[in-house]
Write a protein that holds these residues in place. Sequence first.
Motif, PDB file in Angstrom:
ATOM      1  N   UNK A 159       0.813  -1.210   0.000  1.00  0.00           N
ATOM      2  CA  UNK A 159       0.000   0.000   0.000  1.00  0.00           C
ATOM      3  C   UNK A 159       0.855   1.272   0.000  1.00  0.00           C
ATOM      4  N   UNK A 160       1.810   1.305  -0.926  1.00  0.00           N
ATOM      5  CA  UNK A 160       2.663   2.476  -1.052  1.00  0.00           C
ATOM      6  C   UNK A 160       3.210   2.528  -2.471  1.00  0.00           C
ATOM      7  N   UNK A 161       3.560   3.730  -2.970  1.00  0.00           N
ATOM      8  CA  UNK A 161       4.075   3.829  -4.346  1.00  0.00           C
ATOM      9  C   UNK A 161       5.460   3.210  -4.484  1.00  0.00           C
ATOM     10  N   UNK A 162       5.709   2.609  -5.645  1.00  0.00           N
ATOM     11  CA  UNK A 162       6.999   1.997  -5.959  1.00  0.00           C
ATOM     12  C   UNK A 162       7.439   2.525  -7.324  1.00  0.00           C
ATOM     13  N   UNK A 163       8.649   3.072  -7.394  1.00  0.00           N
ATOM     14  CA  UNK A 163       9.181   3.582  -8.653  1.00  0.00           C
ATOM     15  C   UNK A 163       9.989   2.496  -9.341  1.00  0.00           C
ATOM     16  N   UNK A 164       9.624   2.171 -10.578  1.00  0.00           N
ATOM     17  CA  UNK A 164      10.336   1.156 -11.337  1.00  0.00           C
ATOM     18  C   UNK A 164      11.480   1.751 -12.138  1.00  0.00           C
ATOM     19  N   UNK A 165      12.530   0.978 -12.317  1.00  0.00           N
ATOM     20  CA  UNK A 165      13.693   1.386 -13.098  1.00  0.00           C
ATOM     21  C   UNK A 165      14.313   0.142 -13.721  1.00  0.00           C
ATOM     22  N   UNK A 166      14.653   0.219 -15.017  1.00  0.00           N
ATOM     23  CA  UNK A 166      15.297  -0.901 -15.702  1.00  0.00           C
ATOM     24  C   UNK A 166      16.681  -0.489 -16.169  1.00  0.00           C
ATOM     25  N   UNK A 167      17.661  -1.375 -15.931  1.00  0.00           N
ATOM     26  CA  UNK A 167      19.009  -1.201 -16.463  1.00  0.00           C
ATOM     27  C   UNK A 167      19.287  -2.378 -17.384  1.00  0.00           C
ATOM     28  N   UNK A 168      19.605  -2.097 -18.630  1.00  0.00           N
ATOM     29  CA  UNK A 168      19.873  -3.140 -19.617  1.00  0.00           C
ATOM     30  C   UNK A 168      21.375  -3.236 -19.844  1.00  0.00           C
ATOM     31  N   UNK A 169      21.946  -4.391 -19.532  1.00  0.00           N
ATOM     32  CA  UNK A 169      23.382  -4.598 -19.684  1.00  0.00           C
ATOM     33  C   UNK A 169      23.729  -4.945 -21.128  1.00  0.00           C
ATOM     34  N   UNK A 170      22.851  -5.706 -21.789  1.00  0.00           N
ATOM     35  CA  UNK A 170      23.031  -6.089 -23.180  1.00  0.00           C
ATOM     36  C   UNK A 170      21.747  -5.773 -23.945  1.00  0.00           C
ATOM     37  N   UNK A 171      21.849  -5.584 -25.263  1.00  0.00           N
ATOM     38  CA  UNK A 171      20.646  -5.272 -26.053  1.00  0.00           C
ATOM     39  C   UNK A 171      19.629  -6.404 -26.003  1.00  0.00           C
ATOM     40  N   UNK A 172      18.364  -6.038 -25.962  1.00  0.00           N
ATOM     41  CA  UNK A 172      17.255  -6.969 -26.121  1.00  0.00           C
ATOM     42  C   UNK A 172      16.381  -6.409 -27.242  1.00  0.00           C
ATOM     43  N   UNK A 173      15.392  -7.161 -27.735  1.00  0.00           N
ATOM     44  CA  UNK A 173      14.580  -6.665 -28.853  1.00  0.00           C
ATOM     45  C   UNK A 173      14.061  -5.248 -28.625  1.00  0.00           C
ATOM     46  N   UNK A 174      14.083  -4.454 -29.703  1.00  0.00           N
ATOM     47  CA  UNK A 174      13.758  -3.028 -29.602  1.00  0.00           C
ATOM     48  C   UNK A 174      12.390  -2.770 -28.997  1.00  0.00           C
ATOM     49  N   UNK A 175      11.418  -3.621 -29.281  1.00  0.00           N
ATOM     50  CA  UNK A 175      10.072  -3.381 -28.760  1.00  0.00           C
ATOM     51  C   UNK A 175       9.982  -3.625 -27.257  1.00  0.00           C
ATOM     52  N   UNK A 176      11.061  -4.160 -26.677  1.00  0.00           N
ATOM     53  CA  UNK A 176      11.078  -4.418 -25.239  1.00  0.00           C
ATOM     54  C   UNK A 176      11.846  -3.348 -24.466  1.00  0.00           C
TER      55      UNK A 176
END
Length: 312
Positions: A127-144
């Motif tokens: 019951x509290x806000x959570x901020x999401x963050x993604x770090x990509x080490x290697x390329x993945x498909x562009x649509x992702x």
Amino acid sequence: MTDDKQTEQPANENERRSEDELWKEFLSVSFYNMLRSVLPDLANVADRAKPVRFLETELRRLARFTRRYSANPPDSRKFVDILAEVPLTSGENAWILLHVEIQGRGGKENFPLRMHRYRCLLEGRFNRPVAGLAILVQPIPADQTEGVYRGEGYGPRVLYEYPVFRIYEGDEDALRKSDNPFDLAHYAGMQAWKQRSDDVRKLDYMKILLAELNKRGWSHEEKMALLWFIEGVMHIENDNVWNEWEEELENRKEAGAMYVSLMERKGMEKGIARGIALNQIAMARKMLAAGEPDEKILSYAEITSEQLEKIR
């Protein structure tokens, strides 16, 4: 992974450290530095006088739940999830769900959907806000990689946007000159990807990073953590090249405690790893750093008192 693959012996010490453990350990000691580069707005209001608290128990419960109800659970060796409680100067705390994607998705999951689900589950449970963050080490498909989840069905629509930071991209010159340890880690990760098939070139960049470390007025602990990370993320497989790197460190040992400590740590790792899995070492280290009592560390990491003393 087959049984043969699991029992295969590594050619050198560098191969024993998996990339998920490297990223998790480095980010645990350099979380504020990561925020400066990746989420500067949050870094500006963070209270760096107080430690970041890593919510391992909450995340483990969430992971067990998602594995139980997923037909294709992702391979956790190919990503790192960190749930961090960051103290703010206002006296409040911000929760950050950091997902580090290392080798592409470890299952057939849609990456943006995974980011959306984890955030929803955490916000619903606590019951509290959570901020999401993604770090990509290697390329993945562009649509992702666009940092957007879109859901739609029978009228309702869901749009969830989250920041995406790409380790394999960046301004090389600016990263090398930066006063932020995370930026040198970013530089190391970028060169590890670009030179992934050329150990000799990797060694050249490791020497460049070594020279940059010597110029910085950072603490001994920050330099040690970064040098240990650089070694692992470059992942040199050629024994001759690896030996040349170790000779370079040996030649520099007299120049400063950082190199002595690194060589000592390698020796301790060799002895400890014979009796303890690396994930247990990483967990025990993190709990020690967080000031957890010995009894709790022994229970969670499933190690003996003697093994804990070696890690300590």
